[in-house]
Scaffold this motif. Structure first.
Motif, short mmCIF file in Angstrom:
data_model
loop_
_atom_site.label_atom_id
_atom_site.label_comp_id
_atom_site.label_asym_id
_atom_site.label_seq_id
_atom_site.Cartn_x
_atom_site.Cartn_y
_atom_site.Cartn_z
N MET B 1 0.83 -1.22 0.00
CA MET B 1 0.00 0.00 0.00
C MET B 1 0.85 1.26 0.00
SD MET B 1 -3.17 -0.52 -0.25
CE MET B 1 -3.83 1.07 0.23
N SER B 2 2.13 1.11 -0.29
CA SER B 2 2.97 2.30 -0.18
C SER B 2 2.81 3.20 -1.40
CB SER B 2 4.44 1.88 -0.02
OG SER B 2 4.79 1.04 -1.11
N ASP B 3 2.90 2.59 -2.60
CA ASP B 3 2.86 3.43 -3.79
C ASP B 3 1.43 3.87 -4.08
OD1 ASP B 3 3.01 0.80 -6.30
OD2 ASP B 3 2.23 0.82 -4.26
N TYR B 4 1.28 5.08 -4.51
CA TYR B 4 -0.02 5.66 -4.92
C TYR B 4 -1.04 5.66 -3.79
CZ TYR B 4 1.90 4.57 -9.52
OH TYR B 4 2.69 4.46 -10.62
N TYR B 7 -3.44 8.62 -3.62
CA TYR B 7 -4.46 8.70 -4.66
C TYR B 7 -5.57 7.69 -4.39
CZ TYR B 7 -1.01 11.45 -7.15
OH TYR B 7 -0.12 12.42 -7.50
N ILE B 8 -5.16 6.47 -3.95
CA ILE B 8 -6.17 5.44 -3.70
C ILE B 8 -7.09 5.86 -2.56
CG2 ILE B 8 -6.49 3.05 -2.96
CD1 ILE B 8 -3.82 2.47 -4.38
N ALA B 10 -7.74 8.83 -1.65
CA ALA B 10 -8.58 9.94 -2.12
C ALA B 10 -9.79 9.39 -2.88
CB ALA B 10 -7.76 10.86 -3.02
N VAL B 11 -9.57 8.40 -3.75
CA VAL B 11 -10.68 7.87 -4.55
C VAL B 11 -11.71 7.16 -3.67
CG1 VAL B 11 -11.28 6.11 -6.25
CG2 VAL B 11 -9.45 7.72 -6.73
N TYR B 12 -11.24 6.32 -2.74
CA TYR B 12 -12.20 5.60 -1.91
C TYR B 12 -12.96 6.54 -0.98
CZ TYR B 12 -10.97 1.08 -3.73
OH TYR B 12 -10.82 0.03 -4.57
N LEU B 14 -13.62 9.66 -1.73
CA LEU B 14 -14.54 10.38 -2.62
C LEU B 14 -15.81 9.55 -2.85
CD1 LEU B 14 -14.64 12.72 -4.99
CD2 LEU B 14 -14.27 10.73 -6.41
#
Lengths: 231, 56, 221
Positions: B1-4, B7-8, B10-12, B14
């Motif tokens: 779960m380190s990369d991105y 963003y992930i 943020a999407v969940y 949202l």
């Protein structure tokens, strides 16, 4: 009405259970070798996009049903579907944008799918605006239904013209796969299918919920009008 | 779960805000509308009563 | 029936010249739009020539939008719309009458608009004027067909002009794309044709055949 409430309730619980299963699958799915963890964004993005289109299809069917049978149920469903579709389109655009930033290096590209989805969102907003903007209930219902049907005719034309425009006008900066996410296969597929099913139920649940609200509001307006004539 | 992961998340978040938000909003509105309908149905059709806040 | 359509259109055009003067407002509005574009982009030479298609189409779109806001206004004001519906004409004929009247007004604006644009932006493509006009006419046919339908849809709405713009702009996106591309081709190669013109014609055909049905549903008793 009683049946609607009951159905709405169990649909809600079913959606929640499926959501739990899907989320568990999503966060236990293997990482894509090319895109790493960012592929998890697609589990929200792709089902939302599918539902944004599917709700429009349902909206068109409800509109034809209304014009054909003049049934108030159909009109309520038309009114209820528009905000649900708008919510799906909004999440699609925003999640795609958030995905695009790390993957493409930009928040937005005038890619065919993005442009069509944006038009779809504006169309949903137009449908909501016209339904709320006309006071006469029959005229409002008719105008909304006709608009929805013309939107359904226009959407494929918009999509094809934009695809054409982007391919003829300049070399496509992002291939077909990049904007939709790569062709997902193997172990990444089951969570996506579960998520799609969950979102389908979520869409149905939200439409029924909004339909209950719309029906209640109309009953209330009716009662208030009656009251006013008595006083 | 380190990369991105930013963003992930943020999407969940949202998705939770939008879908959860409309669900709660509409549930609250249904509740308000139902209480008001009950209120109106409780009134006699002959005229305003003192419990009617719109027609004191 | 053709005669009825023609009469209906003629009545609208004549009434416009006598009282409402939509035509002159449209014309001066289009000049104002050109002025705004010039102030905003300050194009010169080659740049101006590249911008002309987009400029012309945007101006036509905004100008038509302005005219469409008034299509059913006079009927709405003195209740003549019910009278119009009571005539033994099919709904489609009423639609085409309204459409033709609007098209004639827009066409007259466009005839003035093209030379004005070429003069104001200093673009020397005078030999292409007939083709430019033909393209704009083809585009406006579909544009006003959709526009008259949407105007009928929004005529009883609150804030109808805003609603009309909100609905029309996304739905005419394909027309605008096709029109601009076809016009760029005319300016660059001097030929009229190709896939973009076909798309424009398809759009026209779809809306001119479907919009009368939609209008019929809208005004049905």
């Amino acid at each position: 009405m009683k049946r609607l409430i009951a159905m709405n309730r169990w649909l809600g619980w079913l959606t929640l259970i499926l959501l739990a299963v899907s989320l568990w699958l999503v966060f236990n799915a293997p990482i894509d070798y090319q895109q790493g963890n960012s592929v998890r964004i697609l589990y929200i993005h792709v089902p939302s996009a599918k539902m944004a289109l599917f709700v429009y299809l349902a909206l068109t069917v409800f509109s034809i049903w209304y014009l054909w049978k003049k049934s108030e149920t159909a009109d309520i469903l038309v009114e209820a579907s528009a905000p649900v579709g708008a919510a799906f389109a909004l999440v699609t655009l925003a999640s795609g944008s958030i995905w695009g930033k790390p993957m493409w290096g930009t928040w937005w590209a005038w890619d065919a799918r993005l442009t069509s989805m944006l038009v779809l969102l504006i169309l949903y907003m137009g449908i909501i605006a016209i339904r709320n903007g006309i006071d006469d209930p029959v005229k409002g219902a008719r105008a909304t239904a006709v608009l929805a049907i013309f939107g359904a005719v226009d959407l494929p034309i918009i999509h094809f013209s934009v695809v054409w425009w982007r391919t003829l006008h300049q070399p496509p900066s992002f291939g077909k796969t990049a904007s939709a996410g790569p062709a997902i296969t193997g172990p990444l597929l089951p969570p996506l299918l579960w998520m799609s099913l969950t979102f389908f139920l979520l869409g149905a649940y939200l439409i029924l919920l909004k339909a209950r609200e719309t029906q209640g509001r109309r009953t209330l307006e009716h009662l208030e009008a009656q009251r006013r004539t008595h006083v | 779960m380190s990369d991105y992961s930013l963003y992930i998340h943020a999407v969940y978040l949202l998705a939770l805000l939008v879908y959860g938000g409309v669900t709660i909003l509409w549930k609250i509105r249904i509740k308000t509308i139902e209480t008001r309908i009950q209120h109106y149905q409780g009134l006699t059709p002959d005229g305003p009563t003192h419990s009617d806040p719109h027609h004191p | 029936m053709l005669k009825a359509i023609y009469r209906l259109a003629w009545k609208d055009v004549l009434a416009d010249f006598r009282h409402r003067s939509t035509f002159s407002s449209m014309l001066f509005f289009s000049v104002a739009v050109l002025l705004v574009f010039q102030a905003a982009f300050e194009p010169n030479g080659q740049e101006a020539q590249r911008l002309v298609p987009g400029l012309l189409w945007t101006t036509v779109l905004f100008t038509t939008l302005m005219g469409l806001g008034r299509v059913f206004q006079s009927e709405e004001e003195n209740g003549a719309f019910e009278g119009l519906l009571l005539t033994p004409l099919p709904r489609g004929a009423i639609f085409f009458g309204k459409w033709l009247g609007n098209l004639v007004l827009s066409l007259m604006v466009m005839i003035m608009l093209i030379p004005l644009t070429l003069i104001l932006f200093n673009v020397n493509i005078w030999i292409h004027i007939p083709m430019l006009l033909a393209l704009l006419l083809l585009g406006t046919m579909g544009l006003t067909a959709l526009g008259v339908l949407l105007a009928a849809m929004t005529q009883t709405a609150r804030s109808r002009e805003t609603l009309l713009a909100l609905l029309l702009l996304p739905l005419v996106a394909p027309l605008l794309i096709a029109g601009v591309q076809a016009m760029t081709e005319v300016i660059n190669t001097g030929t009229l044709g190709g896939p973009w013109l076909n798309l424009l014609l398809i759009f026209d055909a779809i809306y001119l055949s479907l919009a009368p049905w939609g209008f019929g549903w809208l005004v049905e008793e």
